[in-house]
Design a protein around this motif. Structure first.
Motif, PDB file in Angstrom:
ATOM      1  N   MET A   1       0.851  -1.166   0.000  1.00 43.00           N
ATOM      2  CA  MET A   1       0.000   0.000   0.000  1.00 43.00           C
ATOM      3  C   MET A   1       0.899   1.233   0.000  1.00 43.00           C
ATOM      4  SD  MET A   1      -2.777   1.158   2.895  1.00 43.00           S
ATOM      5  CE  MET A   1      -3.383  -0.473   2.966  1.00 43.00           C
ATOM      6  N   LYS A   2       0.608   2.137  -0.922  1.00 40.73           N
ATOM      7  CA  LYS A   2       1.379   3.370  -1.004  1.00 40.73           C
ATOM      8  C   LYS A   2       1.083   4.265   0.194  1.00 40.73           C
ATOM      9  CE  LYS A   2       1.655   3.904  -6.003  1.00 40.73           C
ATOM     10  NZ  LYS A   2       1.288   4.770  -7.121  1.00 40.73           N
ATOM     11  N   ASN A   3       2.093   4.938   0.656  1.00 43.29           N
ATOM     12  CA  ASN A   3       1.944   5.954   1.707  1.00 43.29           C
ATOM     13  C   ASN A   3       1.188   5.439   2.926  1.00 43.29           C
ATOM     14  OD1 ASN A   3       3.204   7.839  -0.020  1.00 43.29           O
ATOM     15  ND2 ASN A   3       1.254   8.244  -1.020  1.00 43.29           N
ATOM     16  N   ALA A   4       1.664   4.357   3.481  1.00 50.70           N
ATOM     17  CA  ALA A   4       1.000   3.751   4.636  1.00 50.70           C
ATOM     18  C   ALA A   4       1.011   4.670   5.860  1.00 50.70           C
ATOM     19  CB  ALA A   4       1.659   2.426   4.983  1.00 50.70           C
ATOM     20  N   HIS A   5       1.932   5.636   5.890  1.00 48.64           N
ATOM     21  CA  HIS A   5       2.029   6.534   7.039  1.00 48.64           C
ATOM     22  C   HIS A   5       1.387   7.890   6.787  1.00 48.64           C
ATOM     23  CE1 HIS A   5       4.549   3.566   8.896  1.00 48.64           C
ATOM     24  NE2 HIS A   5       5.363   3.574   7.846  1.00 48.64           N
ATOM     25  N   SER A   6       0.619   8.006   5.717  1.00 51.43           N
ATOM     26  CA  SER A   6      -0.036   9.268   5.378  1.00 51.43           C
ATOM     27  C   SER A   6      -1.087   9.615   6.432  1.00 51.43           C
ATOM     28  CB  SER A   6      -0.711   9.156   4.015  1.00 51.43           C
ATOM     29  OG  SER A   6      -1.492  10.297   3.755  1.00 51.43           O
ATOM     30  N   PRO A   7      -1.221  10.891   6.770  1.00 54.36           N
ATOM     31  CA  PRO A   7      -2.266  11.294   7.723  1.00 54.36           C
ATOM     32  C   PRO A   7      -3.688  11.053   7.196  1.00 54.36           C
ATOM     33  CG  PRO A   7      -0.961  13.202   7.018  1.00 54.36           C
ATOM     34  CD  PRO A   7      -0.367  11.994   6.375  1.00 54.36           C
ATOM     35  N   LEU A   8      -3.795  10.842   5.881  1.00 55.70           N
ATOM     36  CA  LEU A   8      -5.112  10.566   5.299  1.00 55.70           C
ATOM     37  C   LEU A   8      -5.761   9.349   5.940  1.00 55.70           C
ATOM     38  CD1 LEU A   8      -7.318  10.951   3.109  1.00 55.70           C
ATOM     39  CD2 LEU A   8      -5.935   9.461   1.651  1.00 55.70           C
ATOM     40  N   TRP A   9      -4.966   8.312   6.225  1.00 53.34           N
ATOM     41  CA  TRP A   9      -5.531   7.083   6.786  1.00 53.34           C
ATOM     42  C   TRP A   9      -6.183   7.339   8.137  1.00 53.34           C
ATOM     43  CZ3 TRP A   9      -6.407   3.994   3.173  1.00 53.34           C
ATOM     44  CH2 TRP A   9      -5.517   3.826   2.127  1.00 53.34           C
ATOM     45  N   GLY A  10      -5.598   8.189   8.939  1.00 57.11           N
ATOM     46  CA  GLY A  10      -6.198   8.528  10.228  1.00 57.11           C
ATOM     47  C   GLY A  10      -7.551   9.202  10.057  1.00 57.11           C
ATOM     48  N   HIS A  11      -7.630  10.103   9.075  1.00 60.29           N
ATOM     49  CA  HIS A  11      -8.899  10.782   8.811  1.00 60.29           C
ATOM     50  C   HIS A  11      -9.957   9.801   8.306  1.00 60.29           C
ATOM     51  CE1 HIS A  11      -7.340  14.779   9.512  1.00 60.29           C
ATOM     52  NE2 HIS A  11      -6.325  14.533   8.696  1.00 60.29           N
ATOM     53  N   LEU A  12      -9.547   8.891   7.425  1.00 59.96           N
ATOM     54  CA  LEU A  12     -10.504   7.916   6.900  1.00 59.96           C
ATOM     55  C   LEU A  12     -10.951   6.943   7.986  1.00 59.96           C
ATOM     56  CD1 LEU A  12      -8.919   7.175   3.417  1.00 59.96           C
ATOM     57  CD2 LEU A  12     -10.846   8.680   3.945  1.00 59.96           C
ATOM     58  N   ASP A  13     -10.025   6.545   8.857  1.00 63.07           N
ATOM     59  CA  ASP A  13     -10.396   5.694   9.990  1.00 63.07           C
ATOM     60  C   ASP A  13     -11.394   6.410  10.890  1.00 63.07           C
ATOM     61  OD1 ASP A  13      -8.697   3.747   9.020  1.00 63.07           O
ATOM     62  OD2 ASP A  13      -7.096   4.145  10.479  1.00 63.07           O
ATOM     63  N   ALA A  14     -11.177   7.697  11.103  1.00 68.75           N
ATOM     64  CA  ALA A  14     -12.092   8.478  11.942  1.00 68.75           C
ATOM     65  C   ALA A  14     -13.468   8.603  11.285  1.00 68.75           C
ATOM     66  CB  ALA A  14     -11.510   9.861  12.217  1.00 68.75           C
ATOM     67  N   ARG A  15     -13.489   8.752   9.963  1.00 65.23           N
ATOM     68  CA  ARG A  15     -14.788   8.820   9.261  1.00 65.23           C
ATOM     69  C   ARG A  15     -15.554   7.510   9.414  1.00 65.23           C
ATOM     70  NH1 ARG A  15     -14.109  12.154   3.647  1.00 65.23           N
ATOM     71  NH2 ARG A  15     -13.547  14.124   4.621  1.00 65.23           N
ATOM     72  N   TRP A  16     -14.831   6.375   9.292  1.00 63.51           N
ATOM     73  CA  TRP A  16     -15.506   5.093   9.465  1.00 63.51           C
ATOM     74  C   TRP A  16     -16.001   4.939  10.898  1.00 63.51           C
ATOM     75  CZ3 TRP A  16     -18.225   1.649   7.218  1.00 63.51           C
ATOM     76  CH2 TRP A  16     -18.534   0.476   7.882  1.00 63.51           C
ATOM     77  N   ALA A  17     -15.185   5.345  11.858  1.00 64.37           N
ATOM     78  CA  ALA A  17     -15.584   5.238  13.266  1.00 64.37           C
ATOM     79  C   ALA A  17     -16.837   6.065  13.526  1.00 64.37           C
ATOM     80  CB  ALA A  17     -14.442   5.687  14.177  1.00 64.37           C
ATOM     81  N   ALA A  18     -16.916   7.249  12.943  1.00 60.03           N
ATOM     82  CA  ALA A  18     -18.114   8.089  13.106  1.00 60.03           C
ATOM     83  C   ALA A  18     -19.325   7.437  12.446  1.00 60.03           C
ATOM     84  CB  ALA A  18     -17.862   9.470  12.516  1.00 60.03           C
ATOM     85  N   MET A  19     -19.110   6.850  11.285  1.00 57.30           N
ATOM     86  CA  MET A  19     -20.203   6.166  10.586  1.00 57.30           C
ATOM     87  C   MET A  19     -20.689   4.969  11.396  1.00 57.30           C
ATOM     88  SD  MET A  19     -20.052   4.894   6.668  1.00 57.30           S
ATOM     89  CE  MET A  19     -21.224   3.715   6.039  1.00 57.30           C
ATOM     90  N   ALA A  20     -19.759   4.202  11.959  1.00 58.45           N
ATOM     91  CA  ALA A  20     -20.125   3.024  12.762  1.00 58.45           C
ATOM     92  C   ALA A  20     -20.825   3.449  14.050  1.00 58.45           C
ATOM     93  CB  ALA A  20     -18.894   2.199  13.078  1.00 58.45           C
ATOM     94  N   SER A  21     -20.361   4.517  14.678  1.00 63.34           N
ATOM     95  CA  SER A  21     -20.992   5.000  15.907  1.00 63.34           C
ATOM     96  C   SER A  21     -22.419   5.465  15.645  1.00 63.34           C
ATOM     97  CB  SER A  21     -20.157   6.144  16.485  1.00 63.34           C
ATOM     98  OG  SER A  21     -20.802   6.718  17.583  1.00 63.34           O
ATOM     99  N   SER A  22     -22.600   6.189  14.565  1.00 60.42           N
ATOM    100  CA  SER A  22     -23.941   6.632  14.191  1.00 60.42           C
ATOM    101  C   SER A  22     -24.842   5.433  13.891  1.00 60.42           C
ATOM    102  CB  SER A  22     -23.855   7.541  12.975  1.00 60.42           C
ATOM    103  OG  SER A  22     -25.127   7.876  12.503  1.00 60.42           O
ATOM    104  N   ALA A  23     -24.281   4.418  13.244  1.00 58.86           N
ATOM    105  CA  ALA A  23     -25.068   3.220  12.923  1.00 58.86           C
ATOM    106  C   ALA A  23     -25.478   2.482  14.188  1.00 58.86           C
ATOM    107  CB  ALA A  23     -24.266   2.304  12.011  1.00 58.86           C
ATOM    108  N   LYS A  24     -24.603   2.435  15.186  1.00 58.90           N
ATOM    109  CA  LYS A  24     -24.952   1.773  16.446  1.00 58.90           C
ATOM    110  C   LYS A  24     -26.105   2.484  17.125  1.00 58.90           C
ATOM    111  CE  LYS A  24     -20.422  -0.188  17.176  1.00 58.90           C
ATOM    112  NZ  LYS A  24     -19.115  -0.038  17.765  1.00 58.90           N
ATOM    113  N   ASP A  25     -26.095   3.805  17.081  1.00 60.98           N
ATOM    114  CA  ASP A  25     -27.202   4.571  17.658  1.00 60.98           C
ATOM    115  C   ASP A  25     -28.495   4.317  16.898  1.00 60.98           C
ATOM    116  OD1 ASP A  25     -25.427   5.614  19.487  1.00 60.98           O
ATOM    117  OD2 ASP A  25     -25.150   7.509  18.390  1.00 60.98           O
TER     118      ASP A  25
END
Length: 162
Positions: A1-25
């Motif tokens: 995977m290109k750029n495994a240490h890019s800050p983008l991955w943290g943002h995308l992980d956070a977006r998924w976490a927000a989506m999953a949290s909203s889905a749990k509610d």
């Protein structure tokens, strides 16, 4: 995977976490429509079994495919349903086994998500990963154009030698 240490991955992980949290509610709220609850349960199941990184990579790859080969999809709705199918395929919870009497073997069967619930999941996946996927597609296109220009220059230089 290109750029495994890019800050983008943290943002995308956070977006998924927000989506999953909203889905749990939403999944625990009985006041929602059944399609919203069904979509929420699907996201909760994905979150329980798949990593955010795998989901993000799959969703962005689908957007890259859509950008590069839009003719592969009959419509935007067809693309969105394929997006959901590819992301759901990361989890084993959307499939099961059924015994087939004639062959005496078990065969895999896939549980389809209703189109309305699928569109809700697709809307959320698009909001979370669509922009990044389309931006990656644009960067990939630029890389391909640069490589092609370099190849053309080399070919022209070789022709000039003769």
């Amino acid at each position: 995977m290109k750029n495994a240490h890019s800050p983008l991955w943290g943002h995308l992980d956070a977006r998924w976490a927000a989506m999953a949290s909203s889905a749990k509610d939403t999944a625990s709220n009985r006041v929602q429509s059944r399609y919203q609850r069904q979509a929420a349960h699907e996201v909760v199941n994905l979150d329980a079994e798949c990593s955010a990184r795998d989901i993000a990579v799959t969703a962005m790859a689908m957007f890259m495919l859509w950008s590069e080969r839009p003719e592969r999809f009959l419509s935007d709705a067809a693309f969105r349903l394929q997006l959901v199918k590819r992301v759901r395929a990361l989890s084993s919870r959307h499939s099961g086994l059924r015994y087939h009497d004639r062959t005496g073997k078990q065969e895999r069967v896939y549980r389809e998500l209703s189109p309305k619930a699928g569109m809700i999941v697709a809307r959320d996946l698009t909001a979370a990963f669509g922009g990044a996927g389309l931006q990656l597609a644009e960067l990939e296109k630029r890389d391909q154009e640069r490589k092609q220009a370099m190849t053309d220059e080399i070919n022209q230089a070789l022709r000039d030698l003769v």
